[in-house]
Scaffold this motif. Structure first.
Motif, PDB file in Angstrom:
ATOM      1  N   LEU A  54      58.602  87.942  43.543  1.00  0.00           N
ATOM      2  CA  LEU A  54      59.650  87.591  42.586  1.00  0.00           C
ATOM      3  C   LEU A  54      60.690  86.629  43.138  1.00  0.00           C
ATOM      4  O   LEU A  54      61.542  86.147  42.387  1.00  0.00           O
ATOM      5  N   SER A  55      60.627  86.334  44.417  1.00  0.00           N
ATOM      6  CA  SER A  55      61.648  85.485  45.021  1.00  0.00           C
ATOM      7  C   SER A  55      61.796  84.118  44.357  1.00  0.00           C
ATOM      8  O   SER A  55      62.912  83.600  44.270  1.00  0.00           O
ATOM      9  N   PRO A  56      60.722  83.474  43.868  1.00  0.00           N
ATOM     10  CA  PRO A  56      60.916  82.171  43.213  1.00  0.00           C
ATOM     11  C   PRO A  56      61.841  82.224  42.002  1.00  0.00           C
ATOM     12  O   PRO A  56      62.416  81.192  41.625  1.00  0.00           O
ATOM     13  N   ILE A  57      62.005  83.400  41.389  1.00  0.00           N
ATOM     14  CA  ILE A  57      62.893  83.507  40.230  1.00  0.00           C
ATOM     15  C   ILE A  57      64.346  83.406  40.667  1.00  0.00           C
ATOM     16  O   ILE A  57      65.171  82.746  40.016  1.00  0.00           O
ATOM     17  N   ILE A  58      64.680  84.054  41.784  1.00  0.00           N
ATOM     18  CA  ILE A  58      66.083  84.070  42.234  1.00  0.00           C
ATOM     19  C   ILE A  58      66.358  83.025  43.308  1.00  0.00           C
ATOM     20  O   ILE A  58      67.508  82.782  43.657  1.00  0.00           O
ATOM     21  N   LEU A  59      65.280  82.424  43.826  1.00  0.00           N
ATOM     22  CA  LEU A  59      65.418  81.343  44.814  1.00  0.00           C
ATOM     23  C   LEU A  59      64.550  80.164  44.359  1.00  0.00           C
ATOM     24  O   LEU A  59      63.470  79.926  44.909  1.00  0.00           O
ATOM     25  N   PRO A  60      65.009  79.426  43.374  1.00  0.00           N
ATOM     26  CA  PRO A  60      64.176  78.354  42.790  1.00  0.00           C
ATOM     27  C   PRO A  60      63.731  77.283  43.787  1.00  0.00           C
ATOM     28  O   PRO A  60      62.736  76.604  43.547  1.00  0.00           O
ATOM     29  N   LYS A  61      64.447  77.135  44.908  1.00  0.00           N
ATOM     30  CA  LYS A  61      64.105  76.086  45.877  1.00  0.00           C
ATOM     31  C   LYS A  61      63.184  76.596  46.980  1.00  0.00           C
ATOM     32  O   LYS A  61      63.011  75.932  48.006  1.00  0.00           O
ATOM     33  N   MET A  62      62.584  77.741  46.778  1.00  0.00           N
ATOM     34  CA  MET A  62      61.648  78.278  47.782  1.00  0.00           C
ATOM     35  C   MET A  62      60.488  77.315  48.009  1.00  0.00           C
ATOM     36  O   MET A  62      60.035  76.633  47.089  1.00  0.00           O
ATOM     37  N   SER A  63      59.985  77.283  49.241  1.00  0.00           N
ATOM     38  CA  SER A  63      58.924  76.343  49.594  1.00  0.00           C
ATOM     39  C   SER A  63      57.537  76.834  49.216  1.00  0.00           C
ATOM     40  O   SER A  63      56.560  76.106  49.371  1.00  0.00           O
ATOM     41  N   PHE A  64      57.431  78.057  48.730  1.00  0.00           N
ATOM     42  CA  PHE A  64      56.116  78.583  48.365  1.00  0.00           C
ATOM     43  C   PHE A  64      56.253  79.590  47.234  1.00  0.00           C
ATOM     44  O   PHE A  64      57.347  80.083  46.935  1.00  0.00           O
ATOM     45  N   ASP A  65      55.136  79.874  46.595  1.00  0.00           N
ATOM     46  CA  ASP A  65      55.054  80.848  45.515  1.00  0.00           C
ATOM     47  C   ASP A  65      53.831  81.713  45.795  1.00  0.00           C
ATOM     48  O   ASP A  65      52.723  81.194  45.948  1.00  0.00           O
ATOM     49  N   LEU A  66      54.028  83.021  45.887  1.00  0.00           N
ATOM     50  CA  LEU A  66      52.939  83.927  46.249  1.00  0.00           C
ATOM     51  C   LEU A  66      51.751  83.800  45.314  1.00  0.00           C
ATOM     52  O   LEU A  66      50.604  83.956  45.716  1.00  0.00           O
ATOM     53  N   ARG A  67      52.012  83.479  44.045  1.00  0.00           N
ATOM     54  CA  ARG A  67      50.940  83.401  43.050  1.00  0.00           C
ATOM     55  C   ARG A  67      50.064  82.166  43.223  1.00  0.00           C
ATOM     56  O   ARG A  67      48.890  82.188  42.831  1.00  0.00           O
ATOM     57  N   HIS A  68      50.606  81.095  43.797  1.00  0.00           N
ATOM     58  CA  HIS A  68      49.879  79.829  43.852  1.00  0.00           C
ATOM     59  C   HIS A  68      49.522  79.373  45.263  1.00  0.00           C
ATOM     60  O   HIS A  68      48.530  78.666  45.449  1.00  0.00           O
ATOM     61  N   ASP A  69      50.324  79.762  46.247  1.00  0.00           N
ATOM     62  CA  ASP A  69      50.140  79.254  47.610  1.00  0.00           C
ATOM     63  C   ASP A  69      49.437  80.242  48.530  1.00  0.00           C
ATOM     64  O   ASP A  69      49.301  79.973  49.729  1.00  0.00           O
ATOM     65  N   PHE A  70      49.007  81.378  47.979  1.00  0.00           N
ATOM     66  CA  PHE A  70      48.262  82.379  48.742  1.00  0.00           C
ATOM     67  C   PHE A  70      47.005  82.774  47.978  1.00  0.00           C
ATOM     68  O   PHE A  70      46.984  82.725  46.743  1.00  0.00           O
ATOM     69  N   ALA A  71      45.994  83.153  48.721  1.00  0.00           N
ATOM     70  CA  ALA A  71      44.758  83.668  48.121  1.00  0.00           C
ATOM     71  C   ALA A  71      44.757  85.186  48.235  1.00  0.00           C
ATOM     72  O   ALA A  71      44.839  85.728  49.344  1.00  0.00           O
ATOM     73  N   PRO A  72      44.701  85.913  47.116  1.00  0.00           N
ATOM     74  CA  PRO A  72      44.693  87.380  47.169  1.00  0.00           C
ATOM     75  C   PRO A  72      43.424  87.914  47.832  1.00  0.00           C
ATOM     76  O   PRO A  72      42.328  87.406  47.591  1.00  0.00           O
ATOM     77  N   ILE A  73      43.601  88.925  48.654  1.00  0.00           N
ATOM     78  CA  ILE A  73      42.458  89.646  49.236  1.00  0.00           C
ATOM     79  C   ILE A  73      42.250  90.952  48.497  1.00  0.00           C
ATOM     80  O   ILE A  73      41.178  91.216  47.968  1.00  0.00           O
ATOM     81  N   SER A  74      43.297  91.761  48.448  1.00  0.00           N
ATOM     82  CA  SER A  74      43.175  93.062  47.787  1.00  0.00           C
ATOM     83  C   SER A  74      44.544  93.683  47.552  1.00  0.00           C
ATOM     84  O   SER A  74      45.442  93.548  48.390  1.00  0.00           O
ATOM     85  N   LEU A  75      44.695  94.327  46.413  1.00  0.00           N
ATOM     86  CA  LEU A  75      45.778  95.289  46.236  1.00  0.00           C
ATOM     87  C   LEU A  75      45.366  96.509  47.039  1.00  0.00           C
ATOM     88  O   LEU A  75      44.284  97.057  46.840  1.00  0.00           O
ATOM     89  N   VAL A  76      46.195  96.923  47.982  1.00  0.00           N
ATOM     90  CA  VAL A  76      45.812  97.956  48.943  1.00  0.00           C
ATOM     91  C   VAL A  76      46.168  99.356  48.462  1.00  0.00           C
ATOM     92  O   VAL A  76      45.356 100.275  48.514  1.00  0.00           O
ATOM     93  N   ALA A  77      47.406  99.524  48.005  1.00  0.00           N
ATOM     94  CA  ALA A  77      47.855 100.869  47.626  1.00  0.00           C
ATOM     95  C   ALA A  77      49.106 100.778  46.766  1.00  0.00           C
ATOM     96  O   ALA A  77      49.813  99.767  46.760  1.00  0.00           O
ATOM     97  N   THR A  78      49.352 101.837  46.026  1.00  0.00           N
ATOM     98  CA  THR A  78      50.621 102.000  45.315  1.00  0.00           C
ATOM     99  C   THR A  78      51.251 103.307  45.771  1.00  0.00           C
ATOM    100  O   THR A  78      50.548 104.253  46.149  1.00  0.00           O
ATOM    101  N   VAL A  79      52.570 103.348  45.761  1.00  0.00           N
ATOM    102  CA  VAL A  79      53.285 104.583  46.083  1.00  0.00           C
ATOM    103  C   VAL A  79      54.403 104.781  45.069  1.00  0.00           C
ATOM    104  O   VAL A  79      54.959 103.805  44.551  1.00  0.00           O
ATOM    105  N   PRO A  80      54.739 106.022  44.766  1.00  0.00           N
ATOM    106  CA  PRO A  80      55.846 106.265  43.843  1.00  0.00           C
ATOM    107  C   PRO A  80      57.173 105.825  44.444  1.00  0.00           C
ATOM    108  O   PRO A  80      57.384 105.888  45.658  1.00  0.00           O
TER     109      PRO A  80
END
Length: 322
Positions: A98-124
């Motif tokens: 979510l950082s690109p929303i609050i930091l518009p000048k960020m040098s990367f976006d997790l959705r576009h500049d990374f390749a997903p491998i796996s969602l590993v786990a969720t915790v409450p």
């Protein structure tokens, strides 16, 4: 010129052959798992549990590299600038997404500049208070906050962290005013609550569980749709009347976007196998975590959905960067 072109062609062929061999032989050296938070927090707990089993699967060590700072951004930048060869993996959670929303000048976006491998786990996430606060359940907390606006303060591991987002979502649902005190990581956030510096928090279960069991903090609700097996007597946020505040904390692995697809596939297979080692699953379950091990395309879709969901909360609450 013909000689130069011929040499260039030979070099390109040798280079391509070297890359192909490296991919076929992957992994042939230790893999670095970059965690964007200090040791002791939920990201570190989940990441280390998985990394410890990786040698059984790949024959290579997975070395945990804690790069805390800026709610995970420092660690993400390390990986974004690393060679896309599969040997540097980022262990992500919500804040960096979510950082690109609050930091518009960020040098990367997790959705576009990374390749997903796996969602590993969720915790409450768990709504907790210091025992000195005279409330026994979530409705009493809401009543106190309404009677004394700004009197209660809550801790988080940083602006736009899952704890910050979850509490702001709860505040919107309950119509209350609680002050935010951000810390640099989940571990210091928990310590601030245990020490009475703040009176409340919504934090991930793993680092809270020992404190809850020791009576140093009081659990009022979990933010998931169903009760946690680790805290079966604690109601869900919907059960206490605030279904709009439902939230899951998640952890996933990504690599730089240019990483070859076959290496991403190999990494996914290694992650999936390490997560399915029985004692790993048992340990993570004891921490309140649910193992997921999703496919890369499923994780990519999940990231898009989470971004859309929490962007609305950020816009409504005006959450800003640290």
């Amino acid at each position: 010129m013909r000689f130069i072109r011929c040499c260039a062609a030979i070099l390109m062929t040798l280079s391509a052959g070297g890359i192909a061999h490296a991919q076929a032989d992957f992994p042939n050296k230790p893999i670095r798992l970059v965690i964007g938070f200090p040791p002791g927090g939920p990201t570190d707990i989940i990441g280390r549990a998985m990394a410890q089993k990786m040698p059984q699967v790949t024959g290579q060590q997975m070395i945990v590299d804690n790069r805390g700072g800026a709610n995970g951004i420092v660690g993400a930048e390390v990986v974004a600038k690393s060679p896309p060869d599969g040997y540097t993996v980022y262990f992500a959670t919500m804040g960096v997404l979510l950082s690109p929303i609050i930091l518009p000048k960020m040098s990367f976006d997790l959705r576009h500049d990374f390749a997903p491998i796996s969602l590993v786990a969720t915790v409450p996430m768990v709504l907790v208070v210091h025992p000195s606060l005279p409330v026994k359940n979530a409705k009493e907390l809401v009543a106190l906050a309404k009677a004394r606006p700004g009197h209660v303060a809550y801790s988080s591991s940083g602006n736009a962290s899952m704890g910050n987002l979850s509490m702001e979502s709860f505040k919107l649902a309950a119509g209350i005013d609680i002050l935010h005190v951000p810390y640099k990581g989940a571990a210091p956030s928990v310590l601030s609550l245990v020490g009475g510096e703040v009176q409340a928090a919504i934090l991930a279960l793993p680092p809270l569980l020992p404190q809850i069991r020791a009576g140093k903090v009081r659990a009022l609700a979990v933010t998931t749709s169903k009760r946690s097996l680790a805290l079966p007597d604690v109601p869900t946020i919907a059960e206490v009347g605030f279904p709009q505040a439902r939230a899951d904390n998640w952890f996933g692995a990504l690599v730089p976007a240019a990483t070859p697809k076959d290496i991403v596939a190999r990494l996914h297979g290694a992650f999936e196998k390490s997560l399915n080692v029985p004692d790993t699953k048992e340990y993570l379950a004891s921490q309140g975590a649910e193992v997921i091990a999703s496919q890369p395309h499923q994780f990519a879709a999940f990231l898009r959905d989470e971004f859309s969901k929490w962007e609305k909360v950020i816009r409504k609450t005006g959450i800003r960067a640290d």
